[in-house]
Design a protein around this motif. Structure first.
Motif, short mmCIF file in Angstrom:
data_model
loop_
_atom_site.label_atom_id
_atom_site.label_comp_id
_atom_site.label_asym_id
_atom_site.label_seq_id
_atom_site.Cartn_x
_atom_site.Cartn_y
_atom_site.Cartn_z
N LEU A 167 45.21 26.02 67.87
CA LEU A 167 44.59 27.16 67.96
C LEU A 167 45.11 28.16 68.99
N TRP A 168 45.53 27.42 70.25
CA TRP A 168 46.30 28.43 70.99
C TRP A 168 47.56 28.91 70.68
N ARG A 169 48.28 28.18 69.91
CA ARG A 169 49.64 28.75 69.38
C ARG A 169 49.33 29.86 68.44
N SER A 170 48.06 29.65 67.53
CA SER A 170 47.64 30.84 66.55
C SER A 170 46.82 31.85 67.22
N GLN A 171 46.77 31.88 68.30
CA GLN A 171 45.60 32.69 69.11
C GLN A 171 44.44 33.01 68.46
N LEU A 172 43.70 31.98 67.96
CA LEU A 172 42.55 31.97 67.32
C LEU A 172 41.50 31.39 68.07
N SER A 173 40.33 31.94 68.57
CA SER A 173 39.25 31.36 69.10
C SER A 173 38.65 30.21 68.36
N PRO A 174 38.44 29.13 69.25
CA PRO A 174 37.63 28.09 68.58
C PRO A 174 36.47 28.22 67.86
N GLN A 175 35.75 29.19 68.59
CA GLN A 175 34.45 29.43 68.36
C GLN A 175 34.15 30.46 67.02
N ARG A 176 35.47 31.08 66.55
CA ARG A 176 35.54 32.04 65.22
C ARG A 176 34.96 31.20 64.15
N ALA A 177 34.18 32.00 63.21
CA ALA A 177 33.69 31.09 61.89
C ALA A 177 34.91 31.02 60.91
N GLU A 193 46.28 35.28 59.36
CA GLU A 193 45.87 34.28 60.54
C GLU A 193 45.77 33.10 60.00
N LEU A 194 45.10 32.66 58.71
CA LEU A 194 45.21 31.34 58.43
C LEU A 194 46.44 30.80 58.09
N VAL A 195 47.45 31.57 57.42
CA VAL A 195 48.84 31.14 57.30
C VAL A 195 49.51 30.78 58.71
N ASP A 196 49.28 31.74 59.63
CA ASP A 196 49.88 31.40 60.99
C ASP A 196 49.50 30.17 61.43
N LEU A 197 47.83 29.81 61.39
CA LEU A 197 47.23 28.77 61.90
C LEU A 197 47.93 27.37 61.02
N THR A 198 48.05 27.52 59.71
CA THR A 198 48.53 26.21 59.09
C THR A 198 49.95 25.92 59.70
N GLU A 199 50.65 26.88 59.80
CA GLU A 199 52.09 26.66 60.58
C GLU A 199 52.04 26.21 61.88
N ALA A 200 50.95 26.37 62.73
CA ALA A 200 50.89 26.14 63.90
C ALA A 200 50.39 24.57 64.09
N ILE A 201 49.64 24.12 62.91
CA ILE A 201 49.14 22.76 63.00
C ILE A 201 50.51 22.03 62.66
N ARG A 202 50.99 22.39 61.61
CA ARG A 202 52.43 21.53 61.50
C ARG A 202 53.40 21.60 62.58
N ALA A 203 53.28 22.60 63.08
CA ALA A 203 54.45 22.65 64.23
C ALA A 203 54.06 21.77 65.57
N VAL A 204 52.74 21.73 65.79
CA VAL A 204 52.27 21.15 66.93
C VAL A 204 52.27 19.60 66.80
N ILE A 205 51.86 19.12 65.41
CA ILE A 205 52.04 17.84 65.27
C ILE A 205 53.70 17.22 65.10
N ALA A 206 54.18 18.02 64.52
CA ALA A 206 55.79 17.64 64.50
C ALA A 206 56.49 17.55 65.94
N ASP A 207 56.01 18.55 66.80
CA ASP A 207 56.45 18.37 68.30
C ASP A 207 55.87 17.25 68.78
N ALA A 208 54.52 17.01 68.52
CA ALA A 208 54.18 15.54 69.36
C ALA A 208 55.00 14.34 68.87
N ILE A 209 55.07 14.41 67.55
CA ILE A 209 55.68 12.92 66.99
C ILE A 209 57.05 12.87 67.44
N ALA A 210 57.86 14.40 67.79
CA ALA A 210 59.30 13.97 68.10
C ALA A 210 59.13 13.62 69.81
N ALA A 211 57.97 13.85 70.45
CA ALA A 211 58.00 13.67 71.67
C ALA A 211 57.44 12.32 72.00
#
Length: 296
Positions: A195-205, A219-237
């Motif tokens: 959510l931080w990477r995609s600049q979306l509020s966690p409180q948003r509907a 915004e939803l496309v960006d969020l989807t890409e951010a989810i994939r990226a953060v998971i990939a980065d975490a696995i790599a680390a």
């Protein structure tokens, strides 16, 4: 509780030692963990060859040659370590120094393969983890898997899919992303980061990311890409390694040093050009970290 990247790290760490090995004996040092072990658990797996290791959401899967699968959940404090050499060797040949108190060694996989014997040891001080045994063909019917959404790393997960799930929903975005029926394996840490990477509020509907016609907004496309990226980065680390989580070789992962939102309450936001501060709110009993200045 370990999230998807932590379990993926454990799977990858165990695979070289377990895949293709013969499970000579399963040693159970107590009658249960969080739940009782399956009936005749040790007897049913003894002598079987381990064909492959897999993962579904936050669960480790150990596939045996006879079509059975051991399902393992790490709970809050579960971890594996690998020992090689003679069983009575002191101290033994460890991939790293022992990382857990041996009095919490509850399950031991005695393996033989590639000309060497080894032990894969499950250690769990709080005993919130568990193990079960099911037929591989029945995995989709297993209670924990039956209603799971797609993996965030798989081809079925994209903005089109999320648009169909979020359309018309007034549910807060953070809660919608944590719902395992929507996405399997996402947890609090990586939802905050995505959510931080995609600049979306966690409180948003959640429904506000979908057009009236049911299409995904940018915004939803960006969020989807951010989810994939953060998971990939975490696995790599190697996973976040928070609290009790360690890799199978005893070393820690390093993704926690790269968090931009999670557990950074009161610190400056790392978004370029943002002068805000990371705050914390509680949603459904869980801490949410975000920057109210740039996450809208």
């Amino acid at each position: 509780m370990p999230e998807l990247p932590e379990v993926e790290t454990v799977k990858r760490g165990l695979a070289p030692s377990m895949e293709g090995a013969r499970l000579e004996r399963l040693e159970l040092r107590r009658a249960d963990l969080r739940f009782a072990f399956p009936e005749a658990f040790a007897e049913r797996v003894a002598g079987r060859t381990i064909r492959a290791l897999g993962r579904r959401a936050k669960y480790l899967l150990i596939d045996l040659e006879d079509g059975a699968t051991v399902i393992a959940h790490l709970g809050m404090s579960g971890s594996f370590r690998i020992e090689e050499g003679a069983e009575n060797a002191i101290p033994g040949s460890f991939h790293q120094a022992r990382s857990k108190d041996v009095k919490h060694d509850h399950v031991i996989f005695h393996l033989n393969g590639a000309g060497a014997s080894r032990r894969v040891i499950y250690n769990d001080p709080r005993r919130f983890g568990f193990m079960d045994l099911v037929r591989r063909s029945d995995l989709d019917l297993y209670p924990a898997f039956r209603d799971l959404g797609p993996e965030p790393t798989g081809n079925a997960f994209d903005a089109v899919y999320l648009a169909a799930r979020f359309a018309g929903k007034s549910q807060p975005l953070k809660s919608a992303l944590l719902d395992q029926k929507n996405i399997a394996g996402l947890g609090n840490i990586y939802v905050c980061e995505a959510l931080w990477r995609s600049q979306l509020s966690p409180q948003r509907a959640a429904g506000t990311l979908v057009t009236k016609g049911g299409k995904a907004k940018k915004e939803l496309v960006d969020l989807t890409e951010a989810i994939r990226a953060v998971i990939a980065d975490a696995i790599a680390a190697g996973g976040s390694s928070l609290r009790d989580h360690i890799q199978t070789d005893g070393s820690l992962g390093y993704f926690q040093h790269s968090f931009c939102a999670y557990d950074r309450e009161g610190q400056p936001c790392r978004t370029s050009g943002c002068h805000g501060t990371v705050g914390r709110i509680v949603q459904a009993g869980r801490s949410t970290f975000f920057c109210a200045s740039c996450q809208k």
